[in-house]
Design an enzyme around this catalytic site. Structure first.
Site, PDB file in Angstrom:
ATOM      1  NE  ARG A 246      22.534 -60.474  34.659  1.00  0.00           N
ATOM      2  CZ  ARG A 246      21.630 -61.357  34.252  1.00  0.00           C
ATOM      3  NH1 ARG A 246      22.009 -62.537  33.801  1.00  0.00           N
ATOM      4  NH2 ARG A 246      20.334 -61.075  34.308  1.00  0.00           N
ATOM      5  CD  GLU A 275      26.699 -59.707  28.533  1.00  0.00           C
ATOM      6  OE1 GLU A 275      27.014 -60.617  29.312  1.00  0.00           O
ATOM      7  OE2 GLU A 275      25.518 -59.325  28.374  1.00  0.00           O
ATOM      8  CG  HIS A 294      23.777 -62.509  28.388  1.00  0.00           C
ATOM      9  ND1 HIS A 294      24.007 -61.462  29.229  1.00  0.00           N
ATOM     10  CD2 HIS A 294      22.949 -63.354  29.070  1.00  0.00           C
ATOM     11  CE1 HIS A 294      23.364 -61.641  30.372  1.00  0.00           C
ATOM     12  NE2 HIS A 294      22.711 -62.788  30.293  1.00  0.00           N
TER      13      HIS A 294
END
Length: 349
Positions: A246, A275, A294
């Site tokens: 994360r 993100e 991600h």
């Protein structure tokens, strides 16, 4: 309201079709798909009559009003459970759910294989300078192959920060490459870390000995900013940093400084504070960084596994069974009471 109908709501973000197909086979389960960018009042109406909210785990793709906190819970008193669409649950205030008697479940392990493979891929891409070679070959001529010389990962030491579902798979893959594996995990005793394929170590020892440090722990108050300037400075000169965990666990500015100084040889980053990161992000300007959006868990197989796991768990929970991946187990007795009020029968202990 029909007490026999169990209502599930999700937004129209992409999810593998297996989720909807599985719920459609249950005669007493009704799935409603709300439009994320549509009429907010219609979405609220759907949530207010829902018993289960299947929520995206990605905080940057879900507007704040649809994330699960005290405001949403107060507005949705029929809600019995929140099901995260991944192993993480960044969009869910678990403490608020527990206070409201709402069960929280996740899909831990559903995409572990995908994330583990991506972790090894990032290690190889950085160590063997694959992305650098690709960019250079598309834009330049007159350079030598030796100018892109990298390092093998075989024989090197890998340090895993966390050895849960994903970390233990990474350990197995790394050993197949001939790597020595160290791991730190405060939730596991030393014997269990060994059983999962790694030598136990504390974090300070791990960062000093590892040629590659790879992060596989959740983001919480204990891990936020854990990989900071001090820990990057303690890493071996020429080491590599990888994170598929994360954003927020590592200090992005400190990492950029360490890479620019030449202390670290490179980084493979799948997760970011924001993100996607802004185009002008300092880490994106460094050729030593292999950057992805991600996507470590976003394989066809990984997404299908997570969707199937989520659907099965929702069906079991609505049938009154205790879910196998209950994030807040202390809520269960309260959940049973609220379930009985909703459906006229008390679920199993």
């Amino acid at each position: 309201m029909d007490r026999a109908v169990k209502r599930v709501v999700r937004f129209d973000l992409w999810i593998d079709p297996v989720f909807d197909e599985r719920l459609a086979r249950e005669p007493d389960v009704a799935l409603e798909v709300a439009a994320l960018n549509g009429d907010a009042s219609a979405a609220w109406a759907a949530l207010e009559r829902a018993h289960v909210y299947q929520v995206s785990a990605a905080r940057n793709e879900l507007p704040a009003q649809w994330q699960v906190g005290e405001a949403l819970l107060a507005r949705c008193p029929r809600l019995l459970a929140v099901s995260s669409g991944g192993a993480g649950y960044d969009t869910v205030d678990v403490d608020a759910c527990t206070r409201a008697g709402v069960a929280v479940v996740n899909q831990a392990g559903g995409n572990a294989a995908a994330v583990a493979e991506m972790t090894i891929g990032l290690m190889l891409a950085v160590s063997r300078r694959i992305a650098e070679s690709d960019r250079k070959l598309r834009s330049e001529r007159g350079f030598s192959r030796e100018s892109l010389m990298g390092h093998d990962i075989g024989g090197k030491t890998l340090g895993l920060v966390g050895i849960g579902h994903i970390g233990r798979r990474v350990a197995a893959l790394a050993r197949a490459f001939g790597m020595r594996v160290l791991a730190v995990d405060p939730l596991l005793p030393a014997d269990e870390i060994r059983a999962r394929g790694a030598e136990p170590a504390d974090l300070d020892t791990l960062v000093k000995q590892a040629d590659v440090v790879s992060v596989h722990c959740p983001l919480d108050e204990a891990t936020r900013g854990m990989m900071d300037a001090r820990r990057f400075a303690a890493m071996k000169p020429g080491a590599i940093f990888v994170s598929t965990a994360r954003g927020g666990i590592h200090d992005e500015a400190a990492l950029a400084d360490s890479l620019r100084s030449g202390h670290l040889a490179g980084a493979g980053l799948d997760v970011w504070d924001e993100e996607p990161p802004p185009l002008e992000h300092p880490l994106l300007a460094l050729p030593k960084v292999v950057a992805t959006f991600h996507t470590a868990g976003v394989s066809h197989e990984g997404r299908r596994n997570v969707a199937a796991m989520a659907a099965d768990q929702v069906v079991e929970l609505l049938a009154g069974l205790r879910p196998p991946r209950l994030v807040n187990p202390e809520v269960w007795e309260r959940f049973r009471e609220r379930y009985a009020q909703a459906f006229g029968r008390r679920p199993g202990a």
